[in-house]
Enzyme design. Structure first.
Site, short mmCIF file in Angstrom:
data_model
loop_
_atom_site.label_atom_id
_atom_site.label_comp_id
_atom_site.label_asym_id
_atom_site.label_seq_id
_atom_site.Cartn_x
_atom_site.Cartn_y
_atom_site.Cartn_z
N HIS A 76 5.93 -5.73 -3.43
CA HIS A 76 5.01 -5.01 -4.22
C HIS A 76 4.75 -3.35 -3.66
CE1 HIS A 76 4.06 -9.17 -5.90
NE2 HIS A 76 3.68 -9.57 -4.57
N HIS A 77 4.66 -3.63 -2.65
CA HIS A 77 4.50 -1.96 -2.13
C HIS A 77 5.45 -0.99 -2.50
CE1 HIS A 77 0.87 -3.52 0.04
NE2 HIS A 77 0.45 -1.96 0.11
N ASP A 128 1.46 -4.08 7.60
CA ASP A 128 0.12 -3.14 7.18
C ASP A 128 -0.68 -4.43 6.70
OD1 ASP A 128 -1.38 -1.11 6.60
OD2 ASP A 128 -0.48 -0.67 4.81
N LEU A 188 -3.63 0.66 -3.92
CA LEU A 188 -3.15 -0.52 -3.10
C LEU A 188 -3.91 -0.07 -1.54
CD1 LEU A 188 0.60 -0.56 -3.57
CD2 LEU A 188 -0.87 -2.47 -4.05
#
Length: 405
Positions: free
Chosen positions: A261-262, A285, A319
């Site tokens: 996703h990132h 993270d 995010l």
């Protein structure tokens, strides 16, 4: 996974008939023995008193090393409690992480100092069921406001060598091992040189550095980049920027949040094809909602975040960390990115160990190295046992079910 004791007093750990993921390949159905926390034999037989861990049909990875982790299981490493730190370390140990750097984020200066002091106190008496703490990663407060991501703009600070010295002192015995800053900020260069001279890894992150500025920063001592592609300007053909320097400069390693996703898989492939797994480290993270259901959670700094389908965002849509665990990152590396098992192990363990200067004792399964192991089921990558220096700290259970892949 049965575990039996073959004697009255344990003399070592014998991992029986696992598929060992080594630097040179996968050793199928091969046993491993450790004594005093160190791998002493590949193959052989258990000895009287050894604890035997049956791993037939399971993948035995070197223990994962997470360079960038903020929280998990409802806790954050900057919470006002050493139990919160222990909870984070236990949670990630249950997902194959044997070593980590608890990562602070931008806080007010007094709060950041106290968070560092708590981490230092925890390092003196760590939870025996948690991942080992190899030091502290301080992310901020010397970051570029235009690339702050979920960091609080009102708490960002101008680089100050005097302040940095105070923060290093607050960390004490932990100690600071990695500092993320924006190297293009006025006054950042002396901090980079100061940190590099003391063996503290300097990472460019939340930065708008140009290509030329990043190369200058590397000349001063920057050797790493925090969550590649995130909190950074994009790659452009007339302004390659920080990312262009990262792709071309072999001195610089980069970490990536491989939750799919990132960072788009194609961008991850670009990193892997230019840097190889020797230059790319998998990180989580992870924030406090890792391992918990979708919902609304508090983030460090007093703001709320929304978790939907495992993706964490501020109300603005930015995010704000991840709910990733290292075993899922490795699963994605193999299944989505096409890495071999040894390549995935390098990105999740050996490359982080090299970055930290720990590769002589951690990061791969080899004679004389620490017996840090993540034993996983080969189709789901669920962790069946986690071993830190020859001691089983997690076995056959999970704190929470896996988040969606």
């Amino acid at each position: 996974m049965p575990c039996k004791d073959t004697g009255v007093e344990s003399m070592g750990l014998y991992v029986e008939r696992g598929d060992l993921v080594t630097e040179k390949g996968v050793l199928r159905g091969t046993s491993l023995r450790s004594k005093d926390g160190v791998i002493t034999e590949l193959g052989g037989s258990p000895r009287p008193g050894d604890q035997v861990l049956e791993a037939e049909g399971l993948l035995v990875f070197p223990g994962f090393i997470d360079l960038h982790v903020h929280g998990g299981d409802g806790a954050d490493v900057t919470d006002d409690s050493q139990e919160a730190i222990a909870r984070v370390c236990r949670f990630h140990a249950a997902h194959g992480t044997t070593s980590l750097l608890p990562t602070t984020r931008t806080l007010g200066l007094p709060e950041l100092k106290e968070a560092l002091r708590r981490l230092a106190r925890y390092s003196e008496a760590p939870d025996p069921a948690g991942a080992a703490m190899l030091g502290i990663h301080m992310e901020g407060p010397y970051l570029n406001e235009h690339y702050k991501g979920a960091q609080r703009a009102d708490l960002l600070r101008t680089p100050s060598l005097h302040e940095l010295e105070e923060l290093i002192e607050a960390a004490g015995l932990a100690p600071l091992r990695l500092v993320t800053l924006a190297p293009e900020l006025p006054g950042a260069a002396p901090l980079v040189e100061y940190l590099a001279a003391r063996g503290i890894i300097v990472s460019a992150g939340h930065s708008g550095a140009s290509y030329e500025q990043m190369l200058q920063a590397a000349d001063c001592g920057v050797r790493h980049v925090t969550h590649g592609f995130n909190g950074l300007p994009g790659l452009h053909h007339r302004e390659p920027g920080l990312l262009g320097a990262v792709l071309l400069d072999e001195r610089i390693t980069v970490e990536v949040i491989l939750d799919l996703h990132h960072v788009h898989p194609a961008a991850v492939q670009l990193l892997l094809r230019t840097k190889s797994t020797r230059g790319v480290a998998l990180i989580t993270d992870a924030m406090r909602a890792a391992g918990l259901p979708d919902g609304t959670y508090a983030s460090a700094g007093g703001r709320s975040v929304e978790v939907r389908q495992g993706i964490v965002r501020l109300p603005s849509g930015v995010l704000a960390g991840s709910t990733l665990t290292m075993n899922r990152a490795v699963k994605h590396a193999v299944e989505a990115m096409g890495l071999t098992l040894p390549e995935a192990a390098e990105a999740a363990a050996l490359t982080p160990a090299r970055i930290l200067g720990e590769a002589q004792r951690k990061g791969s399964i080899a004679l004389g190295k620490d017996a840090d192991l993540a034993i996983v089921e080969p189709s789901t990558y669920q962790v069946q046992a986690t071993v830190v220096r020859g001691r089983i700290i997690q076995r056959g259970r999970f704190i929470h079910d896996e988040a969606p892949s």
